[in-house]
Design a protein around this motif. Structure first.
Motif, short mmCIF file in Angstrom:
data_model
loop_
_atom_site.label_atom_id
_atom_site.label_comp_id
_atom_site.label_asym_id
_atom_site.label_seq_id
_atom_site.Cartn_x
_atom_site.Cartn_y
_atom_site.Cartn_z
N LEU A 78 0.85 -1.19 0.00
CA LEU A 78 0.00 0.00 0.00
C LEU A 78 0.88 1.23 0.00
N LYS A 79 0.80 2.05 -1.04
CA LYS A 79 1.54 3.31 -1.08
C LYS A 79 0.65 4.36 -0.42
N TRP A 80 0.96 4.66 0.84
CA TRP A 80 0.07 5.44 1.71
C TRP A 80 0.33 6.94 1.57
N GLU A 81 -0.26 7.53 0.54
CA GLU A 81 -0.04 8.94 0.23
C GLU A 81 -0.77 9.89 1.18
N GLY A 82 -1.66 9.34 1.98
CA GLY A 82 -2.32 10.16 2.99
C GLY A 82 -1.39 10.64 4.08
N MET A 83 -0.15 10.17 4.08
CA MET A 83 0.84 10.60 5.06
C MET A 83 1.65 11.81 4.60
N ASN A 84 1.27 12.41 3.48
CA ASN A 84 1.88 13.67 3.06
C ASN A 84 1.42 14.80 3.98
N PRO A 85 2.08 15.96 3.94
CA PRO A 85 1.81 17.03 4.91
C PRO A 85 0.36 17.46 5.02
N GLN A 119 -8.35 -4.41 8.69
CA GLN A 119 -7.37 -5.47 8.46
C GLN A 119 -5.93 -4.98 8.54
N GLU A 120 -5.70 -3.72 8.17
CA GLU A 120 -4.32 -3.23 8.12
C GLU A 120 -4.06 -2.00 8.98
N GLY A 121 -5.11 -1.45 9.62
CA GLY A 121 -4.91 -0.26 10.44
C GLY A 121 -4.58 0.96 9.62
N VAL A 122 -5.03 0.98 8.36
CA VAL A 122 -4.77 2.11 7.46
C VAL A 122 -6.11 2.79 7.16
N PHE A 123 -6.26 4.02 7.65
CA PHE A 123 -7.51 4.77 7.52
C PHE A 123 -7.37 5.76 6.36
N VAL A 124 -8.14 5.53 5.30
CA VAL A 124 -8.05 6.37 4.11
C VAL A 124 -9.38 7.04 3.84
N GLU A 125 -9.37 8.05 2.98
CA GLU A 125 -10.64 8.59 2.53
C GLU A 125 -11.21 7.65 1.48
N THR A 139 -4.62 7.41 -1.95
CA THR A 139 -4.35 8.82 -2.27
C THR A 139 -4.56 9.82 -1.15
N GLY A 140 -5.43 9.52 -0.16
CA GLY A 140 -5.73 10.52 0.85
C GLY A 140 -6.04 9.92 2.21
N ASN A 141 -5.89 10.72 3.23
CA ASN A 141 -6.08 10.31 4.62
C ASN A 141 -7.55 10.27 5.01
N GLY A 142 -7.93 9.29 5.82
CA GLY A 142 -9.31 9.16 6.26
C GLY A 142 -9.81 10.32 7.10
N LEU A 143 -8.90 11.05 7.72
CA LEU A 143 -9.31 12.19 8.54
C LEU A 143 -9.87 13.32 7.69
N LYS A 144 -9.73 13.23 6.38
CA LYS A 144 -10.29 14.24 5.48
C LYS A 144 -11.81 14.28 5.55
N ASP A 145 -12.42 13.11 5.80
CA ASP A 145 -13.88 13.01 5.76
C ASP A 145 -14.37 12.15 6.91
N LEU A 146 -14.38 12.75 8.10
CA LEU A 146 -14.78 12.00 9.29
C LEU A 146 -16.26 11.65 9.31
N GLN A 147 -17.09 12.50 8.71
CA GLN A 147 -18.52 12.24 8.74
C GLN A 147 -18.86 10.95 8.01
#
Length: 363
Positions: A59-66, A291-297, A329-337
């Protein structure tokens, strides 16, 4: 800015400094950076078992960018080159991630930023970022494609630089993710799965893989497999979608700016651009987290949804020893709702240990 810094080797200095020999920069280019890039490439062993994938899955986790998305890779270069060329400000249309990234890098540069977003169609996390970074946020009563046309018109008459993916420097910066994948694996993967919205990212990755092979830093090219949401799939349908609809807001685009180059990338690599449904996207969204602890949008999970669909339709699609990469491509915190609306709700109990034991099913 003469040498590439391999991820993990010494101090990371952002994608421009680290990959300058592959980028259109020179000693006069002012580097506006937030130390983007060098994002994790996570081996997904749990998903390998869950999906029945015989290949090594990463998984290339790009949600970890600034700013929490892959957009930062291109924005650092777009903003740096714009300032080098005398820009006085920046403007973009966005479904959220581009606006957040543009606003952050504009703030870093000290220049103003104007972002146009479809009214009531951008996740609150992304809107909050744009506002906090100090951009002028403009709601447009229309969709992304209409907002983009307004931006294209305004740059003709105002001294501002367009920083959407139509800006060629954006794609130049985004291709650095493919360099990192090769640096970490020691070779290009056999197959890359990637979400497709405005279609710039699949184009950029393909360009990067080709450049690395030409430079002798890899010996093969991956098959590029892009996935659009079924309700926003103009490339697959072969015609513009006037009112795209999908839970994956980041890829809710009906007329991709990089349409032709994305089609070329898929065709030339022996890959394809296909669709996944919102249900398939949400299933992959939950699988990544549980399964992987990776939270994405949601849009990010289109790549894993595509992999899952591929394995269901063709169990022999991959063999042992293959390397398969899914771009997130993006972090799950982008869309919490969205997350809250699609997860079990918290359990409420009294301040009583017996109630806690019941909830925890202790014996």
């Amino acid at each position: 800015m003469d040498n590439k810094t391999t991820p993990g080797a010494g101090e990371w200095s952002g994608v421009i400094e680290s990959y300058s020999s592959f980028l259109p920069v020179n000693r006069q280019t002012p580097v506006i950076t937030l130390m983007e890039g060098n994002t994790p490439l996570v081996r997904a062993r749990n998903l390998e078992k869950k999906l029945g994938c015989p290949a090594r899955l990463y998984l290339k986790w790009e949600g970890m960018n600034p700013t929490g998305s892959f957009k930062d890779r291109g924005m650092t270069l777009a903003v740096s080159k714009a300032i080098e060329e005398g820009a006085r400000g920046f403007v973009c249309a966005s479904t959220g991630n581009t606006s957040a990234s543009a606003a952050a890098y504009a703030a870093r540069s000290g220049y103003p930023c104007y972002v146009l977003i479809p009214e009531n169609a951008v996740a609150m996390g992304k809107l909050a970022q744009s506002l906090m970074y100090g951009a002028t946020v403009i709601n447009v009563r229309g969709n992304f494609d209409q907002a983009l046309q307004m931006v294209l018109d305004i740059v003709e008459s105002r001294p501002v630089t367009l920083v959407n993916s139509l800006n060629p420097y954006r794609l130049e910066g985004q291709k650095t993710s493919s360099f990192e994948i090769c640096d970490i694996l020691g070779e290009a993967p056999h197959t890359l799965f990637i979400p497709v919205g405005n279609a710039g990212n699949i184009t950029a990755y393909w360009n990067g893989f080709r450049e690395y092979r030409s430079a002798g830093l890899s010996s093969r090219l991956p098959r590029m497999c892009g996935f659009q949401a079924a309700g926003a799939s103009p490339i697959v349908q072969g015609e513009r979608v006037e009112n795209p609809e999908t839970v994956a807001t980041a890829i809710r685009i009906g007329n991709p700016a990089s349409w032709k180059s994305a089609v070329d990338a898929a065709r030339d690599s022996g890959g394809s651009i296909s669709t996944v449904t919102d249900q398939e996207i949400l299933e992959a969204y939950h699988l990544l987290a549980s399964q992987e602890g990776v939270f994405v949008e949601a849009a990010s999970s289109a790549s894993v949804a595509g992999l899952s669909k591929t394995l269901q339709e063709n169990p022999g699609a991959f063999k042992e020893g293959d390397d398969v990469v899914c771009v997130l491509t993006g972090n799950g915190l982008k869309d919490l709702q969205l997350a809250i609306d699609n997860c079990p709700q918290p359990v409420t109990i009294g301040a009583d240990i017996s109630e806690l034991e019941k909830v925890m099913e202790l014996r």
